[in-house]
Design a protein around this motif. Sequence first.
Motif, PDB file in Angstrom:
ATOM      1  N   ILE B  20       0.262  -1.569   0.489  1.00 53.32           N
ATOM      2  CA  ILE B  20      -0.060  -0.302   0.187  1.00 53.32           C
ATOM      3  C   ILE B  20       0.616   1.749   0.112  1.00 53.32           C
ATOM      4  CG2 ILE B  20      -1.777   1.311   1.292  1.00 53.32           C
ATOM      5  CD1 ILE B  20      -2.984  -1.406   2.339  1.00 53.32           C
ATOM      6  N   ILE B  23       2.423   2.173  -3.298  1.00 61.11           N
ATOM      7  CA  ILE B  23       0.392   2.186  -4.120  1.00 61.11           C
ATOM      8  C   ILE B  23       0.543   3.973  -4.036  1.00 61.11           C
ATOM      9  CG2 ILE B  23      -1.662   1.884  -4.635  1.00 61.11           C
ATOM     10  CD1 ILE B  23      -1.361  -0.823  -4.279  1.00 61.11           C
ATOM     11  N   ALA B 109     -12.047  -5.399  -3.073  1.00 62.75           N
ATOM     12  CA  ALA B 109     -12.134  -4.474  -3.629  1.00 62.75           C
ATOM     13  C   ALA B 109     -11.150  -4.370  -4.224  1.00 62.75           C
ATOM     14  CB  ALA B 109     -12.619  -2.699  -2.456  1.00 62.75           C
ATOM     15  N   SER B 110     -10.699  -2.986  -5.143  1.00 58.28           N
ATOM     16  CA  SER B 110      -9.540  -3.566  -5.973  1.00 58.28           C
ATOM     17  C   SER B 110      -8.672  -2.366  -5.089  1.00 58.28           C
ATOM     18  CB  SER B 110      -9.929  -2.612  -7.260  1.00 58.28           C
ATOM     19  OG  SER B 110     -10.494  -1.022  -7.081  1.00 58.28           O
ATOM     20  N   ALA B 111      -7.498  -2.033  -5.688  1.00 55.88           N
ATOM     21  CA  ALA B 111      -5.837  -1.269  -4.815  1.00 55.88           C
ATOM     22  C   ALA B 111      -6.641   0.149  -4.946  1.00 55.88           C
ATOM     23  CB  ALA B 111      -5.190  -1.710  -5.734  1.00 55.88           C
ATOM     24  N   VAL B 114      -8.392   1.214  -2.580  1.00 54.61           N
ATOM     25  CA  VAL B 114      -8.666   2.021  -1.347  1.00 54.61           C
ATOM     26  C   VAL B 114      -7.968   3.705  -1.330  1.00 54.61           C
ATOM     27  CG1 VAL B 114      -6.395   1.402   0.281  1.00 54.61           C
ATOM     28  CG2 VAL B 114      -7.585  -0.881  -0.867  1.00 54.61           C
TER      29      VAL B 114
END
Lengths: 125, 219
Positions: B20, B23, B109-111, B114
Motif C-alpha cells: 500500500i 502504491i 475491493a481493488s487497490a 483503497v
Amino acid sequence: MSRIKVLLANRPRLIRELVMATISDQPDIEIVGEIQEEVQISKAVEAVRPDFLIVALEKSNRLSGICQTVLRSFPQIQIIAISSDRNSSMCYWASLHIESHQIECSEAGVLSAIREKTRPMNRPQ
Amino acid sequence: MEKKIGVFLQCQNRLARESIARILQKRSDIQVVHGRTATSASEEEIAGTNPDVVVLDSLQLLPEEEPVAPIRGLAESRVKRILIAMPDDPKHFLKAIRRGAVGYVLCDASASDVVAAIRGVGQGDAICPPHYVRLLFEYIALLATRYPNRQTKASIGLTSREQQLIPLIGRGLTNKQIAGSLNLSEQTVKNHVHRILGKLGIGDRLDVSEACETQLLGM
C-alpha cells in the motif's frame, strides 16, 4: 536476460492487487497472468508455464490439493503462499516430496524468495 | 499546491502495508507519514505523526468501543480511520462504525478502491461499499422506531440520564451491566429504573421501549 514469470492466483482480490503492485515494479520479474478462482489454476499453469505461482496461505499452512498436483506435474514451478490476515507466508516446491519453508511476509521476503529460485541449492531446509 | 493527505498505515500484514505504501507513494496528493506492523500503535504515537487518515487492516486495531457512542466525537476527532481488506459482513461493518471508523473497504475491493477511500475520507466523506448504504438506511429506520429520540422522550418528562438508560434496559441488560457500562453504581441505576417505570406507568422493565413509543404516539 529473460524475466522470472509469476502467475498470481491468491485471494482475496485486494491482497492479490497489492502483491501485483509490488511485483509489477520489479524490472526482472514479469506477471504472466492473474486468476481469481483456484479451479482455474491447473489450466492457467499449463498455458503460461510460470516460474512461480502465488496463492493464498491456508489457515493450516497446508497446500491445497490443486496446488500439490501442480507441483507434482510441474516440478520446476515453486509456489508462494501469502496470508491475507496473518503476518505469514510460505514457499513450497517439489523434490522427492513437497517441501516448504517459511518466508518473511514482506516485500523483501517475497521478492528474494522469487529471485533465489535460481539458486535452489542454497535454500534453507 | 493543496496540502497532501497524510496517511498512517497500521496493518497486521506487513506485505500488505508495504505494498500500500508503494502504491500511495506514486500519488502526488497522498503522503505516507508512518507505517507500522502488527502491534497496536498508541493514540499518542499516531497523534505524533499528525496524520489525516489512519489505515488499518483489522477491527482489533481500532480503539475500544465507547460504552455509549459519542456521535459528536466523530466529527470532532481529526484523525479518521479506514478499515481495509474487511470481510463482507454487516455485523463487522456496524461494529466498525460504532468504534468510530469512517471508511470500510472490502477484501474483494481493488487497490484503487483503497486509494479512492483514502481520498474520500481525507476530504471529509465517509466511505463504504454501495450495498451497505441500504443497510445503513434500514438500521437507522430500525433505531428510530425502536428508541424514541431525545426530544420526544423529553416530552414524557424523562431526564437525559433516564433517556440514556432506556435502550439499555430495553436490550435486556441487568442493572449491574448498565452500571458497569455507564460507570454508575448499581444502586443509582436501580433508582433511575424505578423512576422510569413510574413515569411510564408500567411494571415490567422489558416494556420500557414499547411504553415510550405508545406514550409518544398518544395511545
